[in-house]
Enzyme design. Structure first.
Site, PDB file in Angstrom:
ATOM      1  N   GLN A  49      16.128 105.199  65.277  1.00 22.87           N
ATOM      2  CA  GLN A  49      14.958 104.917  66.114  1.00 22.87           C
ATOM      3  C   GLN A  49      13.740 105.639  65.559  1.00 22.87           C
ATOM      4  O   GLN A  49      12.639 105.471  66.057  1.00 22.87           O
ATOM      5  CB  GLN A  49      15.220 105.428  67.535  1.00 22.87           C
ATOM      6  N   ASN A  50      13.956 106.458  64.535  1.00 17.54           N
ATOM      7  CA  ASN A  50      12.871 107.295  64.031  1.00 17.54           C
ATOM      8  C   ASN A  50      11.951 106.506  63.105  1.00 17.54           C
ATOM      9  O   ASN A  50      12.398 105.630  62.360  1.00 17.54           O
ATOM     10  CB  ASN A  50      13.435 108.497  63.273  1.00 17.54           C
TER      11      ASN A  50
ATOM     12  N   ASP B 260       9.923 108.332  61.067  1.00 15.20           N
ATOM     13  CA  ASP B 260       9.432 109.379  60.159  1.00 15.20           C
ATOM     14  C   ASP B 260       9.799 109.175  58.687  1.00 15.20           C
ATOM     15  O   ASP B 260       9.273 109.856  57.807  1.00 15.20           O
ATOM     16  CB  ASP B 260       9.899 110.774  60.635  1.00 15.20           C
TER      17      ASP B 260
ATOM     18  N   GLY C 260      21.217 112.988  68.126  1.00 13.72           N
ATOM     19  CA  GLY C 260      19.842 113.384  68.446  1.00 13.72           C
ATOM     20  C   GLY C 260      18.999 112.363  69.162  1.00 13.72           C
ATOM     21  O   GLY C 260      17.815 112.244  68.877  1.00 13.72           O
ATOM     22  N   THR C 261      19.611 111.634  70.087  1.00 13.97           N
ATOM     23  CA  THR C 261      18.799 110.721  70.901  1.00 13.97           C
ATOM     24  C   THR C 261      19.067 110.964  72.377  1.00 13.97           C
ATOM     25  O   THR C 261      20.206 111.245  72.767  1.00 13.97           O
ATOM     26  CB  THR C 261      19.047 109.235  70.533  1.00 13.97           C
ATOM     27  N   SER C 262      17.999 110.853  73.177  1.00 12.27           N
ATOM     28  CA  SER C 262      18.170 111.029  74.614  1.00 12.27           C
ATOM     29  C   SER C 262      18.858 109.806  75.233  1.00 12.27           C
ATOM     30  O   SER C 262      19.209 109.826  76.410  1.00 12.27           O
ATOM     31  CB  SER C 262      16.817 111.295  75.285  1.00 12.27           C
TER      32      SER C 262
ATOM     33  N   HIS D  43      12.423 100.984  65.079  1.00 15.60           N
ATOM     34  CA  HIS D  43      11.069 101.146  65.615  1.00 15.60           C
ATOM     35  C   HIS D  43       9.993 101.170  64.525  1.00 15.60           C
ATOM     36  O   HIS D  43       8.871 101.588  64.782  1.00 15.60           O
ATOM     37  CB  HIS D  43      10.996 102.424  66.469  1.00 15.60           C
TER      38      HIS D  43
ATOM     39  N   ALA E 151      22.058 119.204  65.198  1.00 14.36           N
ATOM     40  CA  ALA E 151      22.697 118.345  64.196  1.00 14.36           C
ATOM     41  C   ALA E 151      22.788 118.985  62.814  1.00 14.36           C
ATOM     42  O   ALA E 151      23.825 118.875  62.145  1.00 14.36           O
ATOM     43  CB  ALA E 151      21.940 117.023  64.110  1.00 14.36           C
TER      44      ALA E 151
HETATM   45  P1  OAD Z   1      13.876 111.926  72.504  1.00 12.69           P
HETATM   46  O1  OAD Z   1      12.761 112.878  72.262  1.00 12.69           O
HETATM   47  O2  OAD Z   1      13.870 111.113  73.742  1.00 12.69           O
HETATM   48  O3  OAD Z   1      15.256 112.711  72.500  1.00 12.69           O
HETATM   49  C1  OAD Z   1      15.565 113.637  71.505  1.00 12.69           C
HETATM   50  C2  OAD Z   1      16.999 114.070  71.720  1.00 12.69           C
HETATM   51  O4  OAD Z   1      17.350 114.916  70.651  1.00 12.69           O
HETATM   52  C3  OAD Z   1      17.240 114.864  73.013  1.00 12.69           C
HETATM   53  O5  OAD Z   1      18.394 114.346  73.669  1.00 12.69           O
HETATM   54  C4  OAD Z   1      17.497 116.281  72.508  1.00 12.69           C
HETATM   55  O6  OAD Z   1      18.439 116.998  73.324  1.00 12.69           O
HETATM   56  C5  OAD Z   1      18.077 116.003  71.144  1.00 12.69           C
HETATM   57  N1  OAD Z   1      17.902 117.101  70.183  1.00 12.69           N
HETATM   58  C6  OAD Z   1      16.929 118.038  70.112  1.00 12.69           C
HETATM   59  N2  OAD Z   1      17.117 118.837  69.062  1.00 12.69           N
HETATM   60  C7  OAD Z   1      18.252 118.416  68.437  1.00 12.69           C
HETATM   61  C8  OAD Z   1      18.959 118.834  67.279  1.00 12.69           C
HETATM   62  N3  OAD Z   1      18.559 119.847  66.541  1.00 12.69           N
HETATM   63  N4  OAD Z   1      20.084 118.151  66.954  1.00 12.69           N
HETATM   64  C9  OAD Z   1      20.517 117.102  67.687  1.00 12.69           C
HETATM   65  N5  OAD Z   1      19.877 116.665  68.780  1.00 12.69           N
HETATM   66  C10 OAD Z   1      18.748 117.301  69.151  1.00 12.69           C
HETATM   67  O7  OAD Z   1      13.983 111.001  71.194  1.00 12.69           O
HETATM   68  P2  OAD Z   1      14.679 109.576  71.020  1.00 12.69           P
HETATM   69  O8  OAD Z   1      15.901 109.461  71.839  1.00 12.69           O
HETATM   70  O9  OAD Z   1      14.777 109.345  69.565  1.00 12.69           O
HETATM   71  O10 OAD Z   1      10.245 105.060  70.544  1.00 12.69           O
HETATM   72  O11 OAD Z   1      13.575 108.644  71.605  1.00 12.69           O
HETATM   73  C11 OAD Z   1      13.759 107.269  71.515  1.00 12.69           C
HETATM   74  C12 OAD Z   1      12.456 106.568  71.381  1.00 12.69           C
HETATM   75  O12 OAD Z   1      11.564 106.980  72.419  1.00 12.69           O
HETATM   76  C13 OAD Z   1      11.678 106.900  70.135  1.00 12.69           C
HETATM   77  O13 OAD Z   1      12.125 106.197  69.004  1.00 12.69           O
HETATM   78  C14 OAD Z   1      10.302 106.484  70.494  1.00 12.69           C
HETATM   79  C15 OAD Z   1      10.215 107.073  71.886  1.00 12.69           C
HETATM   80  O14 OAD Z   1       9.409 106.426  72.747  1.00 12.69           O
HETATM   81  C16 OAD Z   1       9.173 104.399  70.075  1.00 12.69           C
HETATM   82  O15 OAD Z   1       8.240 104.987  69.574  1.00 12.69           O
HETATM   83  C17 OAD Z   1       9.230 102.929  70.240  1.00 12.69           C
END
Ligand code: OAD
Length: 245
Positions: A93-94, A96, A180-182, A111, A224
């Site tokens: 979903q990244n 970057d 690493g996704t919520s 994305h 991670a």
């Molecule tokens: P989020 O910011 O919603 O979630 C990040 C997740 O990573 C959380 O569950 C954290 O607990 C976890 N996390 C933090 N540090 C970590 C680490 N070191 N190792 C593993 N996990 C870790 O990000 P996404 O789920 O990627 O969409 O968000 C999904 C989408 O929402 C994004 O792609 C973006 C955003 O709106 C668009 O831009 C379309």
């Protein structure tokens, strides 16, 4: 220990958390804010139509921030998995670009990618890593129309071919790693649940619990970049051990 002899098809779904240890802020963490704007207010077609300069200033800031970041050992572990596993699909979903920078060859970017821009008139795309941008908002060299980031904004559809490939891979895999996704943004959040319904083994890598946590077979509750290389190393040792035996 997972038996990789029987786990032929492996899918990995990554989110912002995999890049957290590289220094890229996650979306829903407290560092996700920029000048008091939430991403949901800026990453929309309406915000761009209203104020393209403001939206581009945000993307320019993010490009600068991401441009200074390097892939970490979790990104690199996925490169190793791609090299060693016969049927491996990486879905992210990244935006970057860190998976590519690490060396992953095939990445399904749900994305889009922050380093790509798209002409709002002609739809042509260009990619560069210029940061800061010389002109904000940037314009198409060919027709002079506004360029936009080639990313998916709230309210927009995901690229159809990429989404189709992601669903096909998720439907047919034996193991899915969700890193690493919520797990709250659709349609990406559906992929692990759909896989689970088909009997896929789910492994979650996230220091925090998510809505997916109740459904996974194994939870690695650590950052991670710390846990993934070790976990993969253990799997490799078991593969090598069983092929030697
Ligand atoms: P989020 O910011 O919603 O979630 C990040 C997740 O990573 C959380 O569950 C954290 O607990 C976890 N996390 C933090 N540090 C970590 C680490 N070191 N190792 C593993 N996990 C870790 O990000 P996404 O789920 O990627 O969409 O968000 C999904 C989408 O929402 C994004 O792609 C973006 C955003 O709106 C668009 O831009 C379309």
């Amino acid at each position: 220990m997972l038996d990789f002899g029987h786990l032929q098809r492996v899918v990995v779904l990554t989110g912002a958390g995999i890049s957290a240890e590289s220094g890229v802020p996650t979306f829903r963490g407290h560092r996700g804010l920029w000048r008091q704007h939430r991403p949901e207010e800026l990453a929309t077609p309406e915000a761009f139509a209203r104020d393209p300069k403001l939206v581009w200033e945000w993307y320019d800031w993010r490009r600068g921030l991401i441009g200074a970041c390097q892939p970490n050992s979790a990104h690199r572990t996925l490169v190793d998995m791609e090299t060693r596993l016969p049927d491996f699909t990486l879905i992210t979903q990244n935006v970057d670009g860190l998976h590519h920078l690490a060396g992953s060859q095939r990445v399904l970017e749900l994305h889009g990618n922050i380093w790509r821009m798209r002409c709002t008139r002609e739809g042509t795309k260009q990619e560069d890593r210029l940061t800061p941008l010389p002109e904000i908002p940037p314009r198409c060299a060919n027709c002079g129309a506004l360029l936009r980031p080639d990313v998916v904004w709230f309210g927009e559809s995901l690229p159809a071919e990429v989404l189709e490939a992601a669903f096909a891979a998720a439907a047919a895999c034996d193991l899915m790693l969700v890193i690493g996704t919520s797990a709250v943004v659709q349609p990406a959040a559906t992929l692990p649940l759909m896989a689970k319904q088909n009997g896929t083994l789910l492994v979650e890598v996230n220091p925090q619990p998510t809505p997916l946590s109740d459904y996974v077979d194994l939870s690695l509750r650590q950052p991670a970049a710390q846990v993934l290389p070790q976990w993969w190393q253990r799997q490799m040792e078991s593969i090598n051990g069983s092929s030697a035996g």
